[in-house]
Design an enzyme around this catalytic site. Structure first.
Site, PDB file in Angstrom:
ATOM      1  N   GLY A 118      -5.785   0.447 -47.222  1.00  0.00           N
ATOM      2  CA  GLY A 118      -6.664   1.121 -46.249  1.00  0.00           C
ATOM      3  C   GLY A 118      -7.945   0.153 -46.579  1.00  0.00           C
ATOM      4  O   GLY A 118      -8.082  -1.007 -46.667  1.00  0.00           O
ATOM      5  N   ILE A 152     -10.316   0.699 -48.791  1.00  0.00           N
ATOM      6  CA  ILE A 152     -10.690   0.162 -49.973  1.00  0.00           C
ATOM      7  C   ILE A 152      -9.836  -1.046 -50.402  1.00  0.00           C
ATOM      8  O   ILE A 152     -10.103  -2.081 -50.822  1.00  0.00           O
ATOM      9  CB  ILE A 152     -10.576   1.309 -51.061  1.00  0.00           C
ATOM     10  CG1 ILE A 152     -11.664   2.212 -51.020  1.00  0.00           C
ATOM     11  CG2 ILE A 152     -10.631   0.480 -52.533  1.00  0.00           C
ATOM     12  CD1 ILE A 152     -11.608   3.546 -51.646  1.00  0.00           C
ATOM     13  N   ARG A 165       1.840   2.699 -45.503  1.00  0.00           N
ATOM     14  CA  ARG A 165       3.118   3.130 -44.857  1.00  0.00           C
ATOM     15  C   ARG A 165       3.180   2.225 -43.319  1.00  0.00           C
ATOM     16  O   ARG A 165       4.142   1.933 -42.646  1.00  0.00           O
ATOM     17  CB  ARG A 165       2.854   4.718 -44.433  1.00  0.00           C
ATOM     18  CG  ARG A 165       2.880   5.524 -45.524  1.00  0.00           C
ATOM     19  CD  ARG A 165       3.143   6.949 -45.338  1.00  0.00           C
ATOM     20  NE  ARG A 165       3.065   7.656 -46.614  1.00  0.00           N
ATOM     21  CZ  ARG A 165       4.179   7.918 -47.294  1.00  0.00           C
ATOM     22  NH1 ARG A 165       5.587   7.325 -46.614  1.00  0.00           N
ATOM     23  NH2 ARG A 165       4.492   8.449 -48.403  1.00  0.00           N
ATOM     24  N   ARG A 169      -7.161   8.556 -57.516  1.00  0.00           N
ATOM     25  CA  ARG A 169      -7.545   9.674 -57.926  1.00  0.00           C
ATOM     26  C   ARG A 169      -6.533   9.896 -59.267  1.00  0.00           C
ATOM     27  O   ARG A 169      -5.484   9.150 -59.204  1.00  0.00           O
ATOM     28  CB  ARG A 169      -6.839  10.837 -56.922  1.00  0.00           C
ATOM     29  CG  ARG A 169      -7.668  11.139 -55.523  1.00  0.00           C
ATOM     30  CD  ARG A 169      -8.904  11.548 -55.856  1.00  0.00           C
ATOM     31  NE  ARG A 169      -9.741  11.837 -54.879  1.00  0.00           N
ATOM     32  CZ  ARG A 169     -10.618  11.107 -54.177  1.00  0.00           C
ATOM     33  NH1 ARG A 169     -10.873   9.787 -54.638  1.00  0.00           N
ATOM     34  NH2 ARG A 169     -11.129  11.277 -53.223  1.00  0.00           N
ATOM     35  N   ASP A 191     -11.232   4.229 -63.216  1.00  0.00           N
ATOM     36  CA  ASP A 191     -12.560   5.279 -62.934  1.00  0.00           C
ATOM     37  C   ASP A 191     -12.398   6.537 -62.378  1.00  0.00           C
ATOM     38  O   ASP A 191     -13.560   7.128 -62.286  1.00  0.00           O
ATOM     39  CB  ASP A 191     -13.046   4.345 -61.584  1.00  0.00           C
ATOM     40  CG  ASP A 191     -14.507   4.794 -61.235  1.00  0.00           C
ATOM     41  OD1 ASP A 191     -15.310   4.691 -61.983  1.00  0.00           O
ATOM     42  OD2 ASP A 191     -14.610   5.152 -60.096  1.00  0.00           O
ATOM     43  N   HIS A 249     -15.892   7.700 -62.800  1.00  0.00           N
ATOM     44  CA  HIS A 249     -15.703   7.993 -61.224  1.00  0.00           C
ATOM     45  C   HIS A 249     -17.256   7.480 -60.494  1.00  0.00           C
ATOM     46  O   HIS A 249     -17.687   8.245 -59.605  1.00  0.00           O
ATOM     47  CB  HIS A 249     -15.475   9.481 -60.925  1.00  0.00           C
ATOM     48  CG  HIS A 249     -14.903   9.651 -59.719  1.00  0.00           C
ATOM     49  ND1 HIS A 249     -14.151  10.882 -59.347  1.00  0.00           N
ATOM     50  CD2 HIS A 249     -14.998   8.963 -58.388  1.00  0.00           C
ATOM     51  CE1 HIS A 249     -13.716  10.587 -58.235  1.00  0.00           C
ATOM     52  NE2 HIS A 249     -14.199   9.480 -57.528  1.00  0.00           N
TER      53      HIS A 249
END
Length: 330
Positions: free
Chosen positions: A156, A158, A178, A239, A263, A287
């Protein structure tokens, strides 16, 4: 008239540019100590609008900021500096807000972080630093980025920002998403269901930048790591829950992957006794891949643009469909 909830540092940066809205907003600020301020004084207000950004999320203000939001009778507009929606705190805000907008302007900062990870690993940065520390004048061989093959899960905002940089350097990029829509920043686009062990094994670097869902929970597990190439790099800016961290540590000990630069972790802040801190095969950041001064400026600009649009009844950028929060809570 709206109360406008901001971190006090955000307000300090933007006060002059908020003045044109002074007949329609009454700023409310939150400090790192949790102190609530009203720099333009008290005003009778009908509802709340708010901007949740890195100043809030990465400071002591987060708790007081959240309490103020939850206590509001009406939250008419919330601008988030985050792209994802799966955080429980953001889900609650999204369910309450009449209008919720997200942000993708941090993609360039995160993409630069990914390039740093790639340059350091393929550039043999650890050996360079060791040679300097030992005061040894010796050759340190390294690999050029243009010779590498990257597999990027989540192509996407990023993923494409990373792909654009890598393609500019001559690397081979396979994007996983997808949608089968082609991208100028990938040599191939692959559906997640079509990623085989052989596909993973061909990559010199595997990057996760996809959202956390039921389908992506522990996406990177023992089988995933076993399929990776010897000498390969694993990176995660998505995540923490995308990764089985115990499986990652065992995989690093086995040499597949050879290194992990991450991260995000499953528990944040990461406990001091967690082995990810000290494993020799791990480079860990807290993060912070999106925390650049340029990213902060872009998020400020996006908030001001959307604030003006909201107050003038115009379309908002990155408006999130309320159904997205209902789907998250199912």
């Amino acid at each position: 008239m709206y109360e406008c909830l901001l971190h006090h540092e955000t307000f300090s940066r933007l006060e002059a540019r908020l003045k044109p809205f002074s007949d329609r907003i009454s700023p409310v600020t939150v400090s790192d100590s949790g102190e609530i301020g009203r720099p333009w004084g008290e005003a009778a207000c009908d509802a709340l609008i708010a901007h949740g950004n890195a100043d809030v999320w990465f400071s002591g203000a987060a708790r007081a900021f959240g309490k103020y939001l939850y206590a509001a009778d009406r939250l008419d507009f919330f601008q988030s500096s985050a792209a994802g929606l799966e955080n429980p705190f953001l889900q609650k805000i999204g369910e309450k807000a009449q209008a919720y907008t997200s942000s993708h302007v941090q993609s360039d900062a995160i993409a630069d972080w990914v390039l740093w990870a790639g340059y350091d690993w393929f550039g043999n940065g650890a050996a360079r630093r060791a040679a300097q520390a030992a005061k040894e004048w010796r050759n340190v061989h390294f690999r050029e980025i243009q010779s590498t093959h990257w597999l990027i899960y989540g192509f996407g905002h990023i993923g494409e920002a990373v792909g654009r940089r890598l393609k500019g350097l001559g690397a081979h990029v396979t994007g996983v998403r997808r949608s089968d829509q082609v991208s100028p920043f990938a040599d191939r686009i692959v559906h997640p269901n079509d990623v085989s062990a052989d596909e993973i094994g061909q990559a010199d670097a595997v990057l996760l930048c996809c959202p956390h869902t039921e389908e992506t929970e522990n996406l990177a597990d023992a089988d995933f790591f076993a399929a990776m190439k010897e000498g390969s790099l694993f990176s995660n800016v998505g995540r923490g829950a995308l990764v089985d961290e115990a499986a990652l540590l065992k995989a690093l000990d086995a040499g597949r992957p050879a290194h992990a630069t991450i991260d995000v972790t499953r528990e944040e802040p990461l406990p001091a006794d967690h082995p990810l801190w000290t494993h020799p095969g791990v480079t860990l950041t807290a993060h912070t891949s999106a925390l650049t001064s340029e990213s902060r400026k872009r998020n400020d600009e996006l908030f001001l643009e959307n604030l003006s649009a909201f107050l003038n009844g115009e379309p908002l950028r990155n408006l999130v469909d309320a159904k997205a929060f209902a789907d998250q809570s199912v």
